[in-house]
Design an enzyme around this catalytic site. Structure first.
Site, PDB file in Angstrom:
ATOM      1  N   THR B 180       1.007  -1.210   0.044  1.00  0.00           N
ATOM      2  CA  THR B 180       0.240  -0.229  -0.123  1.00  0.00           C
ATOM      3  C   THR B 180       0.676   1.189   0.144  1.00  0.00           C
ATOM      4  O   THR B 180       2.097   1.018   0.693  1.00  0.00           O
ATOM      5  CB  THR B 180      -1.026   0.436   1.313  1.00  0.00           C
ATOM      6  OG1 THR B 180      -1.830  -1.010   0.993  1.00  0.00           O
ATOM      7  CG2 THR B 180      -1.765   1.210   1.077  1.00  0.00           C
ATOM      8  N   ARG B 208     -12.864  -8.513  -2.274  1.00  0.00           N
ATOM      9  CA  ARG B 208     -13.606  -8.218  -0.420  1.00  0.00           C
ATOM     10  C   ARG B 208     -12.009  -6.923  -0.539  1.00  0.00           C
ATOM     11  O   ARG B 208     -11.324  -6.428  -1.991  1.00  0.00           O
ATOM     12  CB  ARG B 208     -11.362  -9.363   0.226  1.00  0.00           C
ATOM     13  CG  ARG B 208     -10.998  -9.298   1.375  1.00  0.00           C
ATOM     14  CD  ARG B 208      -9.378  -7.935   1.013  1.00  0.00           C
ATOM     15  NE  ARG B 208      -8.485  -7.883   2.146  1.00  0.00           N
ATOM     16  CZ  ARG B 208      -7.486  -6.801   2.435  1.00  0.00           C
ATOM     17  NH1 ARG B 208      -7.091  -6.742   1.549  1.00  0.00           N
ATOM     18  NH2 ARG B 208      -7.199  -6.783   3.521  1.00  0.00           N
ATOM     19  N   GLY B 210     -10.029  -4.157   1.592  1.00  0.00           N
ATOM     20  CA  GLY B 210      -8.937  -3.737   3.120  1.00  0.00           C
ATOM     21  C   GLY B 210      -9.388  -2.143   3.347  1.00  0.00           C
ATOM     22  O   GLY B 210     -10.481  -2.044   3.387  1.00  0.00           O
ATOM     23  N   ASP B 211      -8.699  -1.559   4.354  1.00  0.00           N
ATOM     24  CA  ASP B 211      -8.646  -0.792   5.078  1.00  0.00           C
ATOM     25  C   ASP B 211      -9.088   0.368   4.495  1.00  0.00           C
ATOM     26  O   ASP B 211      -8.240   1.424   4.834  1.00  0.00           O
ATOM     27  CB  ASP B 211      -7.470  -1.368   6.107  1.00  0.00           C
ATOM     28  CG  ASP B 211      -6.142  -0.941   5.881  1.00  0.00           C
ATOM     29  OD1 ASP B 211      -5.722  -1.979   4.801  1.00  0.00           O
ATOM     30  OD2 ASP B 211      -4.662  -0.541   6.962  1.00  0.00           O
ATOM     31  N   THR B 231      -0.153   0.659   6.338  1.00  0.00           N
ATOM     32  CA  THR B 231       0.167   0.144   5.511  1.00  0.00           C
ATOM     33  C   THR B 231       0.374  -1.746   6.249  1.00  0.00           C
ATOM     34  O   THR B 231       1.047  -1.480   6.971  1.00  0.00           O
ATOM     35  CB  THR B 231       1.327   0.197   4.502  1.00  0.00           C
ATOM     36  OG1 THR B 231       1.457  -0.918   3.898  1.00  0.00           O
ATOM     37  CG2 THR B 231       2.773   0.872   5.759  1.00  0.00           C
ATOM     38  N   GLY B 232       0.287  -2.105   5.408  1.00  0.00           N
ATOM     39  CA  GLY B 232      -0.268  -4.001   6.140  1.00  0.00           C
ATOM     40  C   GLY B 232      -0.982  -4.615   6.024  1.00  0.00           C
ATOM     41  O   GLY B 232      -2.055  -4.453   4.971  1.00  0.00           O
ATOM     42  N   GLY B 234      -4.765  -5.938   5.947  1.00  0.00           N
ATOM     43  CA  GLY B 234      -5.616  -4.444   6.311  1.00  0.00           C
ATOM     44  C   GLY B 234      -6.255  -5.222   7.245  1.00  0.00           C
ATOM     45  O   GLY B 234      -7.548  -4.376   8.358  1.00  0.00           O
TER      46      GLY B 234
END
Lengths: 314, 314
Positions: B180, B208, B210-211, B231-232, B234
């Site tokens: 990200t 799906r 994510g965050d 970032t990671g 999510g």
């Protein structure tokens, strides 16, 4: 009013005025809210999980045409229904959510399946429906979601849009932004859970998603603090990270659930210009149901108490 | 290290190991991160808005095949790209976000258009692309998003899935969950902003999300506290309401931005089992870049200082 188990629900907040409500319709709402409370409460009383109780309580409202979720979901601009839902387990912090699903009879059941059977939290649209098929979730066709009242609301919205030559999204339609259902519960094991389901916004375009599907915005549960479900103008609930904010005020400031919920709705949400309400319960069974709109369909049923159902400011 | 304006960026966190990185590739990353910093910084130095700076800095990374966003977005299971982005203005708390868009060259530009030109915050998929068409946002076709490296990653993921007869989503693929890009900035007017863009997860199914697209999870900005981009993995950022949590710890507990960011990444995210990192900056120009993975592409450029770019733990 602390209790060691119980459930609190809402069926949407908005411009619900006593003078516009017929006695018959009011009875219908009160009966359905009571049925939702009893369905969730029975699970709790029998030692079941808060997670199952909130899911079952929300499902009762999704199955009724009275609320903007499930069967009673409003129509989008293209005459479809696009629904969002989220469920969260306060014990594990696991959650599941779906965004913009069109053919799912009970979006809250699909959110629960995402939570239980997927490593993901949030699945959207056709992808979420493909997941639903794999996991035996019940589908419903357009006929099921058709209700004359919602169809008329869409036509009225389109007419207003045409007459004013204004994008409907720019018009005032505060009423139809506020239909969401939700439940929060505390079970006998001391666990909290929250569930929220929304049929979206009449005449909406562009795949708009609201707060109901977002952990921390429209739905949140954490055994350290509380379980929360929101209803209102979703954009403000996203901006305010409203559900998690109630939890953060309890955890970081030491506020009670009533203080935190009141501050978030009556001070912070109002300062943003947002309208709506929320329900919240903590691990001692203390709860709050603040809203800054004329009315909010709501109720609570706590251990060995009678069910209480309210609609207007009272 | 307080400063009265500046920008901090990241290009993803993950298993980035010095021994696996060729010198040539490291140079490419360092150059592109530096270019991103300078692009954002120039806007700030000329008195421009933090909001414009973070958007421009993210765009530089979206236009590079090195990062999992824009041009370098990974492929979904069906060989498409589905991208998410979010931008937020710390002065007004306005935000815009898009979910699962497939044909938008720079998703961060579309997020900005949603913020500026819509009353909504979050638009998804085809609906978001219909909105993009109305507002003259640049589209890109499948050829533009095709990169050999990402295609090979998809084939490798599918092969692994087939060989192990396991749904890929259940396999360990921690690396490709972490791509990200994001930027946070403080401008000369004292305003904060945050922008985040993500190409999603290799071989992902079921729509799906994510965050990165969620206000408060992967992206948040508020002049009262800080601007944050995460970032990671999510799902953990959604569960932890990570970006807003940094802000809440500052506002409610009085922590500094460094203390709040460290606590969220090194204590709270870790306790959930989540991996990743974040960048955060406050109104005095104090900033933090914590991560709990082997590496995070990152950098900062503050008033009258030299640009600093880092990749590994150092």
């Amino acid at each position: 009013m602390a209790s060691d188990y119980g459930i609190v629900i809402h069926g949407g907040a908005g411009t619900i005025l006593k003078e516009k409500m017929t006695p018959e319709r009011e009875v219908q709402y009160r009966e359905k809210l009571t049925a939702s409370l009893r369905t969730g409460y029975d699970i709790l009383e029998n030692g079941g999980k808060a997670l199952d109780a909130v899911q079952a309580a929300v499902k009762v409202m999704e199955d009724s045409p009275l609320f903007n979720a499930g069967k009673g979901a409003v129509f989008t601009n293209d005459g479809k229904n696009e629904q969002d839902a989220c469920i969260m387990d306060g014990r594990t912090l696991n959650s599941g959510a779906v965004a913009g699903v069109r053919q799912i009879k009970n979006p809250i059941d699909l959110a629960r399946a995402v939570m239980d059977k997927s490593e993901h939290i949030l699945l959207a649209a056709e992808g979420a429906e493909a997941f639903a098929k794999l996991h035996g979730i019940e589908f419903a066709d357009a006929d099921y979601f058709y209700t004359e009242e919602r169809w008329k609301q869409l036509q009225a919205a389109k007419y207003k849009e045409k007459m004013t030559q204004t994008d409907y999204s720019q018009l005032d339609h505060s009423d139809d932004k506020h239909g969401t259902v939700g439940a929060v519960a505390l079970d006998r094991h001391g666990d909290l859970a929250a569930a929220t389901s929304s049929g979206g916004m009449t005449n909406k375009k562009f795949g708009r998603l609201g707060d109901s599907l977002i952990v921390g915005a429209g739905n949140y549960a954490n055994n350290r603090t509380c379980a929360v479900s929101g209803t209102g103008h979703g954009e403000y609930f996203i901006t305010g990270v409203v559900s998690y904010d109630v939890s953060a005020l309890m955890e970081y400031r030491g506020l009670s659930v009533e203080q935190a919920a009141d501050m978030v709705v009556h001070e912070k949400l109002g300062r943003l210009g947002g309208t709506g309400g929320l329900i919240a319960i903590d691990r001692a069974g203390n709860f709050a149901m603040p809203f800054n709109t004329p009315g909010m369909y709501r109720g609570h049923l706590l251990k060995r108490q009678a069910p209480v159902v309210m609609i207007f400011q009272e």
